[in-house]
Design an enzyme around this catalytic site. Sequence first.
Site, PDB file in Angstrom:
ATOM      1  N   PRO A  10       1.388  -0.153   0.992  1.00  0.00           N
ATOM      2  CA  PRO A  10       1.453   1.226   0.499  1.00  0.00           C
ATOM      3  C   PRO A  10       0.776   1.431  -0.843  1.00  0.00           C
ATOM      4  O   PRO A  10       0.840   0.575  -1.725  1.00  0.00           O
ATOM      5  CB  PRO A  10       2.959   1.506   0.400  1.00  0.00           C
ATOM      6  CG  PRO A  10       3.615   0.172   0.409  1.00  0.00           C
ATOM      7  CD  PRO A  10       2.713  -0.735   1.183  1.00  0.00           C
ATOM      8  N   ASN A  11       0.156   2.587  -0.952  1.00  0.00           N
ATOM      9  CA  ASN A  11      -0.495   3.085  -2.175  1.00  0.00           C
ATOM     10  C   ASN A  11      -1.824   2.403  -2.496  1.00  0.00           C
ATOM     11  O   ASN A  11      -2.522   2.826  -3.411  1.00  0.00           O
ATOM     12  CB  ASN A  11       0.447   3.010  -3.382  1.00  0.00           C
ATOM     13  CG  ASN A  11       1.697   3.832  -3.179  1.00  0.00           C
ATOM     14  OD1 ASN A  11       1.603   5.025  -2.932  1.00  0.00           O
ATOM     15  ND2 ASN A  11       2.872   3.211  -3.242  1.00  0.00           N
ATOM     16  N   ARG A  18      -5.752   5.001  -8.818  1.00  0.00           N
ATOM     17  CA  ARG A  18      -4.346   4.711  -9.094  1.00  0.00           C
ATOM     18  C   ARG A  18      -4.240   3.711 -10.251  1.00  0.00           C
ATOM     19  O   ARG A  18      -4.665   2.565 -10.112  1.00  0.00           O
ATOM     20  CB  ARG A  18      -3.735   4.093  -7.838  1.00  0.00           C
ATOM     21  CG  ARG A  18      -2.343   3.567  -8.023  1.00  0.00           C
ATOM     22  CD  ARG A  18      -1.918   2.689  -6.846  1.00  0.00           C
ATOM     23  NE  ARG A  18      -0.558   2.233  -7.041  1.00  0.00           N
ATOM     24  CZ  ARG A  18      -0.029   1.163  -6.476  1.00  0.00           C
ATOM     25  NH1 ARG A  18      -0.754   0.428  -5.646  1.00  0.00           N
ATOM     26  NH2 ARG A  18       1.207   0.822  -6.726  1.00  0.00           N
ATOM     27  N   TYR A  23      -4.630  -1.823 -11.942  1.00  0.00           N
ATOM     28  CA  TYR A  23      -5.162  -2.299 -10.652  1.00  0.00           C
ATOM     29  C   TYR A  23      -6.688  -2.357 -10.582  1.00  0.00           C
ATOM     30  O   TYR A  23      -7.236  -2.777  -9.564  1.00  0.00           O
ATOM     31  CB  TYR A  23      -4.613  -1.418  -9.517  1.00  0.00           C
ATOM     32  CG  TYR A  23      -3.103  -1.472  -9.420  1.00  0.00           C
ATOM     33  CD1 TYR A  23      -2.447  -2.679  -9.156  1.00  0.00           C
ATOM     34  CD2 TYR A  23      -2.316  -0.334  -9.625  1.00  0.00           C
ATOM     35  CE1 TYR A  23      -1.062  -2.744  -9.088  1.00  0.00           C
ATOM     36  CE2 TYR A  23      -0.929  -0.386  -9.553  1.00  0.00           C
ATOM     37  CZ  TYR A  23      -0.312  -1.595  -9.285  1.00  0.00           C
ATOM     38  OH  TYR A  23       1.063  -1.660  -9.215  1.00  0.00           O
ATOM     39  N   ASN A  74      -1.614  -7.924   0.964  1.00  0.00           N
ATOM     40  CA  ASN A  74      -1.044  -7.379  -0.263  1.00  0.00           C
ATOM     41  C   ASN A  74       0.022  -6.387   0.177  1.00  0.00           C
ATOM     42  O   ASN A  74      -0.309  -5.261   0.573  1.00  0.00           O
ATOM     43  CB  ASN A  74      -2.125  -6.681  -1.099  1.00  0.00           C
ATOM     44  CG  ASN A  74      -1.549  -6.174  -2.408  1.00  0.00           C
ATOM     45  OD1 ASN A  74      -0.334  -6.085  -2.579  1.00  0.00           O
ATOM     46  ND2 ASN A  74      -2.425  -5.820  -3.335  1.00  0.00           N
ATOM     47  N   ALA A  77       4.512  -2.540  -2.881  1.00  0.00           N
ATOM     48  CA  ALA A  77       5.923  -2.574  -3.295  1.00  0.00           C
ATOM     49  C   ALA A  77       6.842  -3.174  -2.231  1.00  0.00           C
ATOM     50  O   ALA A  77       7.956  -3.619  -2.564  1.00  0.00           O
ATOM     51  CB  ALA A  77       6.384  -1.165  -3.655  1.00  0.00           C
ATOM     52  N   HIS A  80       8.719  -6.552  -2.707  1.00  0.00           N
ATOM     53  CA  HIS A  80       9.926  -6.789  -3.488  1.00  0.00           C
ATOM     54  C   HIS A  80      11.218  -6.547  -2.714  1.00  0.00           C
ATOM     55  O   HIS A  80      12.289  -6.902  -3.191  1.00  0.00           O
ATOM     56  CB  HIS A  80       9.878  -5.927  -4.751  1.00  0.00           C
ATOM     57  CG  HIS A  80       8.541  -5.989  -5.442  1.00  0.00           C
ATOM     58  ND1 HIS A  80       8.014  -7.167  -5.912  1.00  0.00           N
ATOM     59  CD2 HIS A  80       7.585  -5.031  -5.673  1.00  0.00           C
ATOM     60  CE1 HIS A  80       6.805  -6.921  -6.436  1.00  0.00           C
ATOM     61  NE2 HIS A  80       6.526  -5.649  -6.298  1.00  0.00           N
ATOM     62  N   ASP A  87      10.260 -10.741   7.977  1.00  0.00           N
ATOM     63  CA  ASP A  87      10.595 -11.273   9.307  1.00  0.00           C
ATOM     64  C   ASP A  87       9.394 -11.209  10.246  1.00  0.00           C
ATOM     65  O   ASP A  87       9.204 -12.103  11.084  1.00  0.00           O
ATOM     66  CB  ASP A  87      11.764 -10.489   9.915  1.00  0.00           C
ATOM     67  CG  ASP A  87      13.104 -10.888   9.307  1.00  0.00           C
ATOM     68  OD1 ASP A  87      13.150 -11.837   8.502  1.00  0.00           O
ATOM     69  OD2 ASP A  87      14.113 -10.223   9.637  1.00  0.00           O
ATOM     70  N   GLU A  98      -0.002 -14.320   0.493  1.00  0.00           N
ATOM     71  CA  GLU A  98       0.380 -13.073  -0.190  1.00  0.00           C
ATOM     72  C   GLU A  98      -0.481 -12.921  -1.439  1.00  0.00           C
ATOM     73  O   GLU A  98      -0.603 -13.868  -2.214  1.00  0.00           O
ATOM     74  CB  GLU A  98       1.856 -13.170  -0.579  1.00  0.00           C
ATOM     75  CG  GLU A  98       2.360 -12.034  -1.431  1.00  0.00           C
ATOM     76  CD  GLU A  98       3.737 -12.334  -2.033  1.00  0.00           C
ATOM     77  OE1 GLU A  98       4.442 -13.255  -1.557  1.00  0.00           O
ATOM     78  OE2 GLU A  98       4.092 -11.659  -3.010  1.00  0.00           O
ATOM     79  N   HIS A 100      -1.772 -10.271  -4.848  1.00  0.00           N
ATOM     80  CA  HIS A 100      -1.545  -9.100  -5.705  1.00  0.00           C
ATOM     81  C   HIS A 100      -2.677  -8.978  -6.703  1.00  0.00           C
ATOM     82  O   HIS A 100      -3.117  -9.989  -7.267  1.00  0.00           O
ATOM     83  CB  HIS A 100      -0.219  -9.228  -6.465  1.00  0.00           C
ATOM     84  CG  HIS A 100       0.942  -9.342  -5.545  1.00  0.00           C
ATOM     85  ND1 HIS A 100       1.471  -8.265  -4.895  1.00  0.00           N
ATOM     86  CD2 HIS A 100       1.630 -10.423  -5.114  1.00  0.00           C
ATOM     87  CE1 HIS A 100       2.447  -8.669  -4.104  1.00  0.00           C
ATOM     88  NE2 HIS A 100       2.563  -9.987  -4.216  1.00  0.00           N
ATOM     89  N   SER A 102      -2.392  -7.285  -9.653  1.00  0.00           N
ATOM     90  CA  SER A 102      -1.771  -7.495 -10.967  1.00  0.00           C
ATOM     91  C   SER A 102      -0.950  -8.783 -10.939  1.00  0.00           C
ATOM     92  O   SER A 102      -0.659  -9.324  -9.864  1.00  0.00           O
ATOM     93  CB  SER A 102      -0.875  -6.300 -11.311  1.00  0.00           C
ATOM     94  OG  SER A 102       0.204  -6.217 -10.389  1.00  0.00           O
ATOM     95  N   ARG A 107       5.271  -8.463 -15.112  1.00  0.00           N
ATOM     96  CA  ARG A 107       5.551  -7.020 -15.109  1.00  0.00           C
ATOM     97  C   ARG A 107       7.062  -6.777 -15.078  1.00  0.00           C
ATOM     98  O   ARG A 107       7.821  -7.626 -15.510  1.00  0.00           O
ATOM     99  CB  ARG A 107       4.795  -6.368 -13.940  1.00  0.00           C
ATOM    100  CG  ARG A 107       3.270  -6.547 -14.071  1.00  0.00           C
ATOM    101  CD  ARG A 107       2.518  -5.820 -12.991  1.00  0.00           C
ATOM    102  NE  ARG A 107       2.726  -4.381 -13.073  1.00  0.00           N
ATOM    103  CZ  ARG A 107       2.459  -3.523 -12.085  1.00  0.00           C
ATOM    104  NH1 ARG A 107       1.975  -3.982 -10.938  1.00  0.00           N
ATOM    105  NH2 ARG A 107       2.679  -2.237 -12.236  1.00  0.00           N
ATOM    106  N   ARG A 111       9.542  -6.497 -10.026  1.00  0.00           N
ATOM    107  CA  ARG A 111       8.308  -7.001  -9.410  1.00  0.00           C
ATOM    108  C   ARG A 111       8.229  -8.532  -9.420  1.00  0.00           C
ATOM    109  O   ARG A 111       7.374  -9.122  -8.771  1.00  0.00           O
ATOM    110  CB  ARG A 111       7.078  -6.438 -10.124  1.00  0.00           C
ATOM    111  CG  ARG A 111       6.893  -4.962  -9.942  1.00  0.00           C
ATOM    112  CD  ARG A 111       5.554  -4.506 -10.493  1.00  0.00           C
ATOM    113  NE  ARG A 111       5.625  -3.118 -10.895  1.00  0.00           N
ATOM    114  CZ  ARG A 111       5.412  -2.082 -10.075  1.00  0.00           C
ATOM    115  NH1 ARG A 111       5.085  -2.278  -8.823  1.00  0.00           N
ATOM    116  NH2 ARG A 111       5.512  -0.845 -10.520  1.00  0.00           N
TER     117      ARG A 111
HETATM  118  C1  DQA Z   1       0.796  -4.907  -6.189  1.00  0.00           C
HETATM  119  C2  DQA Z   1       2.013  -5.139  -7.094  1.00  0.00           C
HETATM  120  C3  DQA Z   1       3.223  -4.372  -6.552  1.00  0.00           C
HETATM  121  O1  DQA Z   1       4.337  -4.575  -7.400  1.00  0.00           O
HETATM  122  C4  DQA Z   1       2.913  -2.890  -6.500  1.00  0.00           C
HETATM  123  O2  DQA Z   1       4.017  -2.197  -5.940  1.00  0.00           O
HETATM  124  C5  DQA Z   1       1.663  -2.604  -5.775  1.00  0.00           C
HETATM  125  C6  DQA Z   1       0.501  -3.434  -6.009  1.00  0.00           C
HETATM  126  C7  DQA Z   1      -0.479  -5.563  -6.772  1.00  0.00           C
HETATM  127  O3  DQA Z   1      -1.430  -5.710  -6.024  1.00  0.00           O
HETATM  128  O4  DQA Z   1      -0.531  -5.886  -7.966  1.00  0.00           O
HETATM  129  O5  DQA Z   1       1.568  -1.603  -5.044  1.00  0.00           O
HETATM  130  O6  DQA Z   1       1.050  -5.509  -4.926  1.00  0.00           O
END
Ligand code: DQA
Length: 145
Positions: A10-11, A18, A23, A74, A77, A80, A87, A98, A100, A102, A107, A111
């Site tokens: 998401p996002n 953003r 990021y 990635n 959120a 977390h 699963d 996995e 990220h 950031s 942080r 996170r």
């Molecule tokens: C993220 C870190 C997450 O905490 C955050 O919710 C994101 C981006 C990252 O790529 O740094 O959406 O996964």
Amino acid sequence: MKHILIVHGPNLNLLGEREPEVYGSMTLADINAELETFAQQHHLTLKNFQSNHEGGLIDFIHEQRHWADGMVINPGAYTHYSYALRDAIAGVNFSTVEVHLSDISQREDFRKVSVIEPVCVAQVSGLGWKSYIAGLEKLLDLKKA
Ligand code: DQA
């Protein structure tokens, strides 16, 4: 290791606009293009997917489970708190890294916890878009091990 899923949670569709100070300024399309270049150099076939919905991510992982040899995800959120995504990753027969953009360890406290990490072969965090490249390299390293 030939068929790799690149999954963005998401996002991440808003990358570039953003919180660029957190990021970076690259868009998701820019990142996917860099990953495609890397994939061609390493004879990999990628399938990219982004969703803002937990179920959409899970459905995609299920649908691709017989095609994929590995996944770089990635989870945004969902990292977390999504036990459902955890699963799904645990339930398929390929290795997952996995990633990220950031450094989640530096942080907010919420996170610092990843419920996804225990079902992954590695976690890469804090390298900006190059976290995805490092994730692909980790998958390639598995083959050599
Ligand atoms: C993220 C870190 C997450 O905490 C955050 O919710 C994101 C981006 C990252 O790529 O740094 O959406 O996964």
